[in-house]
Every structure is written in C-alpha cells, then in structure tokens.
Design an enzyme around this catalytic site. Structure first.
Site, mmCIF file in Angstrom:
data_model
loop_
_atom_site.group_PDB
_atom_site.id
_atom_site.type_symbol
_atom_site.label_atom_id
_atom_site.label_comp_id
_atom_site.label_asym_id
_atom_site.label_seq_id
_atom_site.Cartn_x
_atom_site.Cartn_y
_atom_site.Cartn_z
ATOM 1 N N LYS A 199 0.852 -1.181 0.000
ATOM 2 C CA LYS A 199 0.000 0.000 0.000
ATOM 3 C C LYS A 199 0.891 1.234 0.000
ATOM 4 O O LYS A 199 1.740 1.400 0.873
ATOM 5 C CB LYS A 199 -0.902 -0.001 1.237
ATOM 6 N N ARG A 209 -10.838 9.959 2.117
ATOM 7 C CA ARG A 209 -10.707 10.622 3.425
ATOM 8 C C ARG A 209 -11.885 11.570 3.656
ATOM 9 O O ARG A 209 -12.317 11.751 4.798
ATOM 10 C CB ARG A 209 -9.346 11.328 3.521
ATOM 11 N N LYS A 222 1.332 10.124 5.590
ATOM 12 C CA LYS A 222 1.441 8.734 6.046
ATOM 13 C C LYS A 222 2.721 8.067 5.532
ATOM 14 O O LYS A 222 2.805 6.846 5.457
ATOM 15 C CB LYS A 222 0.192 7.965 5.611
ATOM 16 N N GLU A 238 7.339 -6.775 1.175
ATOM 17 C CA GLU A 238 6.118 -6.622 1.977
ATOM 18 C C GLU A 238 5.187 -7.828 1.784
ATOM 19 O O GLU A 238 4.628 -8.364 2.736
ATOM 20 C CB GLU A 238 5.365 -5.344 1.569
ATOM 21 N N LYS A 253 -2.276 -1.457 -3.787
ATOM 22 C CA LYS A 253 -3.116 -0.268 -3.719
ATOM 23 C C LYS A 253 -2.261 0.996 -3.813
ATOM 24 O O LYS A 253 -1.250 1.050 -3.113
ATOM 25 C CB LYS A 253 -3.853 -0.303 -2.374
ATOM 26 N N SER A 279 -10.300 5.704 -4.494
ATOM 27 C CA SER A 279 -11.240 6.816 -4.658
ATOM 28 C C SER A 279 -10.769 7.854 -5.677
ATOM 29 O O SER A 279 -11.552 8.326 -6.502
ATOM 30 C CB SER A 279 -11.483 7.472 -3.301
ATOM 31 N N TYR A 318 -15.314 1.181 -6.754
ATOM 32 C CA TYR A 318 -16.569 1.876 -6.490
ATOM 33 C C TYR A 318 -17.521 1.752 -7.680
ATOM 34 O O TYR A 318 -18.694 2.085 -7.568
ATOM 35 C CB TYR A 318 -16.295 3.356 -6.162
#
Ligand code: PBG
Length: 329
Positions: A199, A209, A222, A238, A253, A279, A318
């Site tokens: 990610k 968000r 982040k 990872e 992602k 998104s 979505y």
C-alpha cells in the site's frame, strides 16, 4: 520455419465479434468485483461530493446494497465507517468497541444477507482524532508495536461480529502475524486475512478521506508507514512478509498506476492478488467523463479488464455495481 506475413495475419482472428470473444485471453465477471461501501451513523443517505455517485449509507441502506450485490453476482462488499466525530479520540478506542458502527453493520449484514462476503478494514484512521492509522507518540510518529496490539483488538471485534475477511490497511510491521495468531486462538480459524501488503503513500486517497471524515483531521502525511511510490522491490518484500505471517491473499493499492506491481507480485508468488481501484482513480475517471473526454461504460470496463490481465483475482472498485450491471446486459 517461422511463419510470417502474409501467411500470418494477426488481424484474422479479430475480424468478427464471435472470434474476438473466442480468442479473449482474459475474462471479467461480477465474481471479480469487491464493492467498497461507506457507512454513516445518520439516518439518511449522504452523497460524497468528491465521489460523484457514491454515498455513505445508514446500516439499513448498507443491507440494501448487499442485496443488490447478491442479485448482481458480486461476491463480497468492503465496509468503511464514518465514525461520529464525538467518538474519535487520540487512541482510537472506538475501533475495538464491539458495538461500533462497523460491528453493528456487520451483524445486520450477516443476519439479513449471509451469502454475501463481508470484508472489514483494519486501521485506526476512521477512529482517531489525528487521522492516522495508528497510535502516535509525542512527536507525531505512528508507533508500530503499540498500534499492532490495538489492531488485534479491532480485528477480533470485527471477527466476533461476523466479518468474513479481515483486511489490515495500516501497514504496521508484523500485524498480520499478530492478527492471525489471535484469530486462531480465538477460534476464528476460517476468517480470512486479505493484507493490504503493498500500500503506497498515495495522492489518490483524497476522496476516501472525505468519505470517512478524516481528511480535515489528518496531521502530516502517512509516509512513515505507507510505501514510497518509487519502490517495487520493497513491495515484493512486503508481500513475502505478509504471506509468511499468514495472509490468505494480498492487495496492491492504488490500482491502475501500480499494475506493474500486481504483475510482479503475481509472477513472484502465484498467490491470490487483489487490487484496489481507489477513490482518486474513481474520481479521475468520473471527471474525465464529465469533461466529455471519454465514454463512461467503456472506460470502466477497460480499466477493470486491465486489472484481470495484469494478474488480479479481483478488484475493489466503487464502480462494482455499475460494472456488474453492464456485464449482465
Ligand atoms: C485507511 C484506508 C485508506 C483507504 C482504504 N483504507 C486511506 C488511507 O490510507 O489514507 C483508501 C481507499 C480509497 O482511496 O478509495 N487505512
């Protein structure tokens, strides 16, 4: 002897629709889709301005969406709560309240539509007053091991509520192993873990968000836990780590800008790989349609097919319901 033009004409098999279908190397079906849904504690549907066509739903509305998913052949939905701001705190303790919005939604879903899979996100950002996915120290650094302990508690209340797939999206080191061990010892042996393994610290998460109400709260960025978009060797490490700790499947992602990562992961590990068309990607596609730059249905289907071609077992999108409807037509 090598065959070449004019004996070899690659356009031959593309001449008719029946032949194009017959020679398709990749198929896309509603079973490839996971539908992310936002939950509100309010009583009305709440459209998300930066995600045209996407709303937060009260629990009753989430149950309706799950029935829609079932009828469309979508196997699984993913849930994200917009926690009331009064319940957000520095330590995000609402995350492990067995009666939080997420757990109430999961129970309602498993009661009404048990045949649809429910994936729950594990991370603290919808619950913290600072918008980070974990606990922060005095300097604002997200603490790894202390966060992991809270994530385990969060995962357990979700599993207890009936979640089928636990999906940690926090990027703490070691949390997959800790959650797997807790699920085993707490007799949730068949609860799956889909690890958000690779990610990235991405600029494509903005509308999400807004949807979970953390945009205005987030202090800083982040980058100390999510990956640097410059890296791909690190993505393989990872994934390797999360698989070794007991992940059943892994996620990459964002989606489209990271299909090279999907392909590398699939090639290196031959495990189920999912991608999240996030998104900002959805908003970008919708904005291009609104600007007259492309045709919506064709863009949606082409992007989803691209995920399958790259090696995905499925896609969080979505556009899931819309795409499934197009496939049924
Ligand atoms: C939270 C989480 C995020 C997304 C899924 N889970 C946002 C973030 O990491 O800031 C993003 C999904 C999207 O943009 O659609 N840990």
């Amino acid at each position: 002897m090598t065959v070449s033009y004019p004996h070899l004409r690659l356009r031959r098999t593309r001449t008719a629709d029946w032949s194009r279908r017959m020679h398709a190397e990749t198929v896309l079906t509603p079973a490839d889709l996971i539908w992310p849904l936002f939950i509100t504690d309010g009583v009305e549907e709440e459209p998300v301005a930066s995600l045209p066509g996407v709303s937060r739903w009260p629990i009753a509305g989430i149950v309706e969406r799950a029935k829609e998913a079932r009828d469309l052949g979508i196997p699984c939905i993913a849930l994200f709560p917009n926690t009331p701001h009064a319940l957000r705190s520095d330590d995000g303790r609402e995350a492990f309240n067995p009666d939080n919005l997420m757990c109430r939604a999961v129970r309602a879903l498993k009661d009404a539509v048990p045949e649809v899979g429910v994936l729950t996100d594990v991370a603290l950002d919808p619950y913290t007053s600072h918008g980070h996915d974990g606990l922060i120290d005095a300097a604002g650094y997200v603490m790894n091991d202390a966060t992991s302990e809270v994530l385990v508690r969060q995962a357990l209340v979700q599993a207890e509520a009936g979640a089928d797939i636990i999906a940690p999206s926090d990027m703490m080191d070691g949390r997959i192993g800790a959650i797997r061990a807790a699920l085993e010892s707490d007799s949730h042996i068949n609860v799956q873990i889909m690890a958000y393994a690779a990610k990235y610290a991405s600029a494509f998460y903005g509308p999400f968000r807004d949807a979970v109400g953390s945009r205005g709260l987030l202090q800083g960025d982040k980058k100390t836990y999510q990956m640097n978009p410059a890296n791909s060797e690190e993505a393989l490490r990872e994934v390797e780590l999360d698989l070794a700790e007991g992940a059943d499947s892994v996620m990459v992602k964002p989606g489209l800008p990271y299909l090279d990562i999907v392909a590398r992961v699939k090639q290196a590990f031959a495990v189920p790989v999912f991608a999240y068309q996030v998104s900002g990607e959805y908003a970008m596609l919708e904005a291009s349609v609104a600007a007259g730059a492309g045709e919506r249905d064709a863009l949606v289907m082409e992007t989803l097919m691209a995920f399958k071609r790259a090696g995905c077992s499925g896609v969080l999108t979505y556009h899931a319901a819309h795409a499934a409807r197009l496939m049924g037509a």
